[in-house]
Scaffold this motif. Structure first.
Motif, PDB file in Angstrom:
ATOM      1  N   LEU A  72       0.833  -1.209   0.000  1.00 46.53           N
ATOM      2  CA  LEU A  72       0.000   0.000   0.000  1.00 46.53           C
ATOM      3  C   LEU A  72       0.866   1.256   0.000  1.00 46.53           C
ATOM      4  O   LEU A  72       1.958   1.277   0.572  1.00 46.53           O
ATOM      5  CB  LEU A  72      -0.922  -0.005   1.223  1.00 46.53           C
ATOM      6  N   THR A  73       0.359   2.300  -0.610  1.00 51.10           N
ATOM      7  CA  THR A  73       1.077   3.573  -0.695  1.00 51.10           C
ATOM      8  C   THR A  73       0.193   4.694  -0.158  1.00 51.10           C
ATOM      9  O   THR A  73      -0.943   4.478   0.257  1.00 51.10           O
ATOM     10  CB  THR A  73       1.467   3.868  -2.146  1.00 51.10           C
ATOM     11  N   GLY A  74       0.745   5.904  -0.194  1.00 53.50           N
ATOM     12  CA  GLY A  74      -0.011   7.043   0.301  1.00 53.50           C
ATOM     13  C   GLY A  74       0.075   7.150   1.816  1.00 53.50           C
ATOM     14  O   GLY A  74       0.934   6.536   2.458  1.00 53.50           O
ATOM     15  N   GLY A  75      -0.805   7.915   2.416  1.00 48.65           N
ATOM     16  CA  GLY A  75      -0.773   8.139   3.841  1.00 48.65           C
ATOM     17  C   GLY A  75      -1.836   7.355   4.586  1.00 48.65           C
ATOM     18  O   GLY A  75      -2.675   6.671   3.999  1.00 48.65           O
ATOM     19  N   ILE A  76      -1.767   7.441   5.917  1.00 47.28           N
ATOM     20  CA  ILE A  76      -2.793   6.849   6.770  1.00 47.28           C
ATOM     21  C   ILE A  76      -3.972   7.831   6.802  1.00 47.28           C
ATOM     22  O   ILE A  76      -3.781   9.012   7.088  1.00 47.28           O
ATOM     23  CB  ILE A  76      -2.243   6.615   8.190  1.00 47.28           C
ATOM     24  N   PRO A  77      -5.178   7.378   6.502  1.00 45.76           N
ATOM     25  CA  PRO A  77      -6.313   8.308   6.453  1.00 45.76           C
ATOM     26  C   PRO A  77      -6.483   9.087   7.761  1.00 45.76           C
ATOM     27  O   PRO A  77      -6.499   8.498   8.853  1.00 45.76           O
ATOM     28  CB  PRO A  77      -7.506   7.388   6.191  1.00 45.76           C
ATOM     29  N   GLY A  78      -6.600  10.378   7.639  1.00 44.39           N
ATOM     30  CA  GLY A  78      -6.773  11.207   8.815  1.00 44.39           C
ATOM     31  C   GLY A  78      -8.112  11.037   9.492  1.00 44.39           C
ATOM     32  O   GLY A  78      -8.304  11.452  10.640  1.00 44.39           O
ATOM     33  N   CYS A  79      -9.055  10.399   8.789  1.00 49.02           N
ATOM     34  CA  CYS A  79     -10.384  10.186   9.354  1.00 49.02           C
ATOM     35  C   CYS A  79     -10.460   8.959  10.241  1.00 49.02           C
ATOM     36  O   CYS A  79     -11.538   8.585  10.711  1.00 49.02           O
ATOM     37  CB  CYS A  79     -11.407  10.065   8.226  1.00 49.02           C
ATOM     38  N   ILE A  80      -9.306   8.302  10.471  1.00 44.37           N
ATOM     39  CA  ILE A  80      -9.290   7.042  11.212  1.00 44.37           C
ATOM     40  C   ILE A  80      -9.887   7.195  12.603  1.00 44.37           C
ATOM     41  O   ILE A  80     -10.368   6.229  13.206  1.00 44.37           O
ATOM     42  CB  ILE A  80      -7.843   6.487  11.277  1.00 44.37           C
ATOM     43  N   HIS A 100       3.266  11.780   7.717  1.00 44.98           N
ATOM     44  CA  HIS A 100       3.340  11.739   9.173  1.00 44.98           C
ATOM     45  C   HIS A 100       2.312  10.760   9.739  1.00 44.98           C
ATOM     46  O   HIS A 100       1.316  10.441   9.080  1.00 44.98           O
ATOM     47  CB  HIS A 100       3.087  13.127   9.756  1.00 44.98           C
ATOM     48  N   ILE A 101       2.560  10.303  10.941  1.00 42.73           N
ATOM     49  CA  ILE A 101       1.553   9.523  11.661  1.00 42.73           C
ATOM     50  C   ILE A 101       0.465  10.516  12.096  1.00 42.73           C
ATOM     51  O   ILE A 101       0.749  11.446  12.856  1.00 42.73           O
ATOM     52  CB  ILE A 101       2.161   8.819  12.884  1.00 42.73           C
ATOM     53  N   PRO A 102      -0.771  10.349  11.644  1.00 45.34           N
ATOM     54  CA  PRO A 102      -1.798  11.344  11.972  1.00 45.34           C
ATOM     55  C   PRO A 102      -2.155  11.316  13.461  1.00 45.34           C
ATOM     56  O   PRO A 102      -2.226  10.250  14.071  1.00 45.34           O
ATOM     57  CB  PRO A 102      -2.985  10.919  11.109  1.00 45.34           C
ATOM     58  N   THR A 103      -2.368  12.482  14.012  1.00 46.17           N
ATOM     59  CA  THR A 103      -2.752  12.556  15.428  1.00 46.17           C
ATOM     60  C   THR A 103      -4.115  11.934  15.664  1.00 46.17           C
ATOM     61  O   THR A 103      -4.478  11.637  16.815  1.00 46.17           O
ATOM     62  CB  THR A 103      -2.758  14.021  15.896  1.00 46.17           C
ATOM     63  N   ALA A 104      -4.857  11.707  14.580  1.00 47.76           N
ATOM     64  CA  ALA A 104      -6.165  11.053  14.715  1.00 47.76           C
ATOM     65  C   ALA A 104      -6.039   9.693  15.375  1.00 47.76           C
ATOM     66  O   ALA A 104      -6.975   9.219  16.041  1.00 47.76           O
ATOM     67  CB  ALA A 104      -6.820  10.925  13.336  1.00 47.76           C
ATOM     68  N   THR A 112      -5.659  -1.538  21.233  1.00 48.40           N
ATOM     69  CA  THR A 112      -4.718  -2.314  22.044  1.00 48.40           C
ATOM     70  C   THR A 112      -3.419  -2.611  21.287  1.00 48.40           C
ATOM     71  O   THR A 112      -2.362  -2.733  21.897  1.00 48.40           O
ATOM     72  CB  THR A 112      -5.348  -3.653  22.481  1.00 48.40           C
ATOM     73  N   THR A 113      -3.485  -2.719  19.951  1.00 42.68           N
ATOM     74  CA  THR A 113      -2.311  -3.045  19.141  1.00 42.68           C
ATOM     75  C   THR A 113      -2.191  -2.060  17.984  1.00 42.68           C
ATOM     76  O   THR A 113      -3.131  -1.898  17.199  1.00 42.68           O
ATOM     77  CB  THR A 113      -2.403  -4.476  18.577  1.00 42.68           C
ATOM     78  N   LEU A 114      -1.030  -1.402  17.889  1.00 37.13           N
ATOM     79  CA  LEU A 114      -0.771  -0.466  16.793  1.00 37.13           C
ATOM     80  C   LEU A 114       0.528  -0.877  16.101  1.00 37.13           C
ATOM     81  O   LEU A 114       1.615  -0.776  16.675  1.00 37.13           O
ATOM     82  CB  LEU A 114      -0.653   0.961  17.326  1.00 37.13           C
ATOM     83  N   GLY A 115       0.432  -1.373  14.878  1.00 35.34           N
ATOM     84  CA  GLY A 115       1.596  -1.815  14.110  1.00 35.34           C
ATOM     85  C   GLY A 115       1.762  -0.992  12.848  1.00 35.34           C
ATOM     86  O   GLY A 115       0.998  -1.169  11.889  1.00 35.34           O
ATOM     87  N   LEU A 116       2.730  -0.090  12.859  1.00 37.18           N
ATOM     88  CA  LEU A 116       3.013   0.756  11.696  1.00 37.18           C
ATOM     89  C   LEU A 116       4.451   0.565  11.210  1.00 37.18           C
ATOM     90  O   LEU A 116       4.953   1.373  10.433  1.00 37.18           O
ATOM     91  CB  LEU A 116       2.793   2.235  12.050  1.00 37.18           C
ATOM     92  N   TYR A 117       5.128  -0.473  11.655  1.00 38.50           N
ATOM     93  CA  TYR A 117       6.545  -0.649  11.336  1.00 38.50           C
ATOM     94  C   TYR A 117       6.750  -1.054   9.881  1.00 38.50           C
ATOM     95  O   TYR A 117       5.845  -1.516   9.195  1.00 38.50           O
ATOM     96  CB  TYR A 117       7.182  -1.682  12.268  1.00 38.50           C
ATOM     97  N   LEU A 121       7.185   6.207   6.912  1.00 36.29           N
ATOM     98  CA  LEU A 121       6.573   7.284   7.677  1.00 36.29           C
ATOM     99  C   LEU A 121       7.646   8.234   8.198  1.00 36.29           C
ATOM    100  O   LEU A 121       8.712   7.801   8.647  1.00 36.29           O
ATOM    101  CB  LEU A 121       5.758   6.708   8.829  1.00 36.29           C
ATOM    102  N   THR A 122       7.359   9.511   8.151  1.00 36.89           N
ATOM    103  CA  THR A 122       8.323  10.529   8.567  1.00 36.89           C
ATOM    104  C   THR A 122       7.759  11.340   9.734  1.00 36.89           C
ATOM    105  O   THR A 122       6.691  11.043  10.259  1.00 36.89           O
ATOM    106  CB  THR A 122       8.660  11.453   7.385  1.00 36.89           C
ATOM    107  N   GLY A 123       8.486  12.393  10.070  1.00 38.17           N
ATOM    108  CA  GLY A 123       8.070  13.189  11.217  1.00 38.17           C
ATOM    109  C   GLY A 123       8.558  12.539  12.497  1.00 38.17           C
ATOM    110  O   GLY A 123       9.641  11.949  12.535  1.00 38.17           O
ATOM    111  N   GLY A 124       7.789  12.589  13.520  1.00 34.25           N
ATOM    112  CA  GLY A 124       8.172  11.986  14.785  1.00 34.25           C
ATOM    113  C   GLY A 124       7.052  11.159  15.370  1.00 34.25           C
ATOM    114  O   GLY A 124       6.005  10.958  14.736  1.00 34.25           O
ATOM    115  N   ILE A 125       7.292  10.665  16.585  1.00 33.09           N
ATOM    116  CA  ILE A 125       6.245   9.953  17.310  1.00 33.09           C
ATOM    117  C   ILE A 125       5.283  11.000  17.873  1.00 33.09           C
ATOM    118  O   ILE A 125       5.718  11.910  18.584  1.00 33.09           O
ATOM    119  CB  ILE A 125       6.849   9.119  18.453  1.00 33.09           C
ATOM    120  N   PRO A 126       3.990  10.920  17.552  1.00 24.74           N
ATOM    121  CA  PRO A 126       3.055  11.952  18.034  1.00 24.74           C
ATOM    122  C   PRO A 126       3.092  12.075  19.558  1.00 24.74           C
ATOM    123  O   PRO A 126       3.052  11.074  20.274  1.00 24.74           O
ATOM    124  CB  PRO A 126       1.691  11.453  17.548  1.00 24.74           C
ATOM    125  N   ARG A 127       3.174  13.305  20.043  1.00 25.55           N
ATOM    126  CA  ARG A 127       3.201  13.525  21.490  1.00 25.55           C
ATOM    127  C   ARG A 127       1.913  13.075  22.158  1.00 25.55           C
ATOM    128  O   ARG A 127       1.910  12.744  23.341  1.00 25.55           O
ATOM    129  CB  ARG A 127       3.438  15.015  21.777  1.00 25.55           C
TER     130      ARG A 127
END
Length: 628
Positions: A72-80, A100-104, A112-117, A121-127
């Motif tokens: 898959l290409t493109g970004g993670i949908p911000g509407c998530i 970037h990883i969307p703050t959404a 419980t499980t978030l796998g984006l490895y 993806l650029t930017g940083g880890i969302p605060r």
């Protein structure tokens, strides 16, 4: 083919599993039609391609979204964030997602499980990631070019068991509050970043840890925290290239569950602790180029569970402990670069069965096994160790039938190559720059060879026909600067597109008038090859020239030893200076004569060997098999 749009008409569908197929063409947009029923969407392991459609956000009862390994290409949908009350598992790893990883994502309150490895993806880890502190158990962001520092909000997670941040571009320090995860965190991976500062001792508070990965960072130089020996659940410790100094803590080897230590490329002092011999569960030990010195512990044979031992690049000394060659589960032994004495033990007891622990190849679980010494050995690396003596026959026997790589170059081994048993699995024999002699015939059983390096030895005889045929499937073949003779077989030549070089001509005594086409095209030494060294023509010219020089000097020195002044034997008188000149010329003529004899001897040897089956030595002629 594509996912059929007819699936979107299944209005009562709750679970859709299509993983590990050959589906292409992207995720159909009509999937949003299933917004009131679909709870599980698992498409992992298909070459789908394309972006994640925004209609995914319309699946208001979705609890599990697995889209890993889909191209898959493109970004993670911000509407998530519209899935905030239902989504518990979000797996988007091993794609080519960017941005970037969307703050959404921080609003997915049930996650419980978030796998984006393994994305881009650029930017940083969302605060805001700390907003998931009461639900998240696994956070996988590794293998992305994420930058910035690790937010201290990480420490607020109350259920986090897996924290995977490896292979990013993270900077700053490991948060000192990391110890707050002491009751839950079992897996901590921050290797291959640009983290600095000290390794916090708070890591020692993580009493549930089973795996720690801190290799390849820019930490402030310092020792491995001694308190790490309090982590009694620790199974794997990766701390290579982490600027560690001081002695290697002996207590590490006393940890009851520790099976893997990787601590190479550091700047330790002192020697390998003897406690390594009694490590209760140790299977893998990698300490290469770590600065340790001294001898290999003589008790190493007691570490019967060892599977991999890498001590290359260390300033080790002393002999090879015999017990090292009694380990039943040993698959990889690399000691290259050490300054050892003696040789490889000539005798090994292959009759005794020993019980040991190994990792199951399929499940990774530890299981008990029984076997004889070196029964599992696959790689033996002893390059540049200063070892002497003959290669033991057992190196080619069926007792080490699993041996695929034998790297012993840059030593002072002598004698013949070991006789390879039929069906040998040996693929790489790397033995240049030794004093090996005999022929290449003992390698005939090694029909799996892809890489052969025996340059700069004393190997004689023919280049075997069977090796010429095998060379057409090999990747590397180097046998220069030996005493190989006779004609190179016409089939000699590496396979087209081979990964490595073909070098067999230089420094040998081949007799081909014209080299085989494969050799002429691929061997750098072919450009300076002249006609074949079995012919005595060149040697005869050199020797004849030497005789002429010697005769001329002999005539010119007729009176060289006659005293100064006119005598009956020396009527003209020879001055002392002229006597010295003529004496020097005599020495030069003698040396020229000897040197001129050498190519005659070499060529005559080749002729007798290849045409008549005899080999010459300095004193006698003996019948000899030229090594086919």
């Amino acid at each position: 083919g594509p996912i059929p749009t007819a699936i979107c008409d299944l209005t009562a569908l709750t679970n859709l599993y299509l993983h590990a197929n050959e589906l292409k063409g992207g995720i159909p947009v009509c999937i949003g039609w299933l917004n009131r029923t679909l709870a599980v969407l698992a498409l992992t392991g298909n070459p789908l391609g394309g972006p994640i459609p925004a209609v995914i956000c319309d699946l208001t009862v979705l609890t599990l979204l697995h889209l890993s390994s889909n191209g898959l290409t493109g970004g993670i949908p911000g509407c998530i964030n519209r899935l905030s009350h239902t989504l518990t598992n979000l797996e988007l790893s091993d794609n080519d997602l960017s941005g970037h990883i969307p703050t959404a994502i921080c609003h997915l309150n049930a996650l419980t499980t978030l796998g984006l490895y393994s994305n881009s993806l650029t930017g940083g880890i969302p605060r805001c990631i700390g907003q998931l502190n009461s639900t998240l158990t696994a956070l996988g962001l590794g293998l992305n070019p994420l930058g910035g520092s690790i937010p201290t909000d990480i420490c607020d997670f109350t259920l986090l068991a897996i924290l995977y941040l490896s292979s990013n571009e993270l900077t700053g320090e490991i948060p000192g509050c990391i110890g707050q995860l002491n009751r839950t965190l079992t897996f901590l991976a921050m290797d291959n970043n640009r983290l600095g500062g000290p390794i916090p001792t708070a890591i020692c508070d993580l009493t549930a840890l089973s795996q720690v990965e801190l290799s390849s960072n820019n930490f402030v130089a310092g020792p491995i925290p001694a308190c790490i020996c309090s982590l009694t659940q620790l199974e794997r410790l990766f701390i290579a290239q982490a600027r560690r100094t001081g002695p290697l803590p002996s207590c590490i080897f006393e940890l009851p569950l520790l099976i893997n230590i990787s601590a190479g490329r550091n700047r330790f002092t002192g020697s390998i602790p003897p406690s390594v011999c009694t490590a209760p569960a140790l299977l893998f030990l990698e300490l290469g180029s770590s600065g340790l010195t001294g001898a290999i512990p003589g008790c190493i044979g007691q570490a019967v569970n060892l599977n991999t031992l890498r001590l290359d690049g260390l300033a080790l000394s002393g002999p090879l402990p015999p017990g090292l060659f009694s380990l039943p589960g040993l698959e990889v032994l690399v000691l290259s670069g050490a300054s050892l004495t003696g040789g490889i033990p000539a005798e090994v007891d292959f009759s005794r069965q020993v019980t040991y622990v190994r990792a199951d190849a399929r499940t990774g679980h530890l299981v008990r096994a029984s076997g004889a010494a070196l029964g599992q050995l696959q790689l033996l690396g002893l390059v540049g160790c200063g070892l002497t003596g003959m290669l033991p026959p057992w190196l080619g026997s069926s007792a080490v039938a699993n041996l695929t790589v034998l790297a012993i170059g840059g030593n002072r081994f002598s004698g013949p190559l070991p006789l390879m048993a039929g069906g040998s699995r040996l693929q790489q024999l790397i033995a240049p720059n030794n004093e090996l002699d005999g022929t290449l015939a003992p390698l005939r059983g090694a029909t799996a060879l892809t890489h052969l390096e025996v340059s700069h030895n004393r190997i004689t005889g023919r280049f075997p026909g069977w090796l010429a045929e095998l060379s057409t499937t090999m990747e590397v073949l180097e046998a220069t600067f030996n005493f190989l003779s006779c004609d190179l077989p016409a089939s000699t030549g590496l396979a087209r597109g081979a990964a490595g070089p073909l070098r067999v001509v230089a420094g040998n005594l081949f007799g081909n008038t014209e080299l085989p086409a494969g050799v002429a095209a691929a061997d750098p030494g072919a450009a300076s090859y002249h006609g074949g060294s079995n012919a005595l023509t060149v040697a005869g010219v050199v020797f004849g020239g030497a005789l002429v020089v010697a005769a001329a000097v002999a005539v010119g020195t007729r009176g060289v030893l006659v005293p100064h002044g006119p005598t009956h034997a020396n009527p003209d008188g020879v001055t002392p200076s002229l006597q010295r000149v003529l004496a020097a010329a005599t020495v030069v003529a003698g040396c020229t004569l000897v040197v001129g004899l050498l190519p005659v001897y070499a060529s005559a040897t080749a002729v007798l060997t290849c045409r008549y089956g005899w080999v010459t030595t300095a004193a006698f002629l003996t019948p000899w098999n030229p090594g086919d």
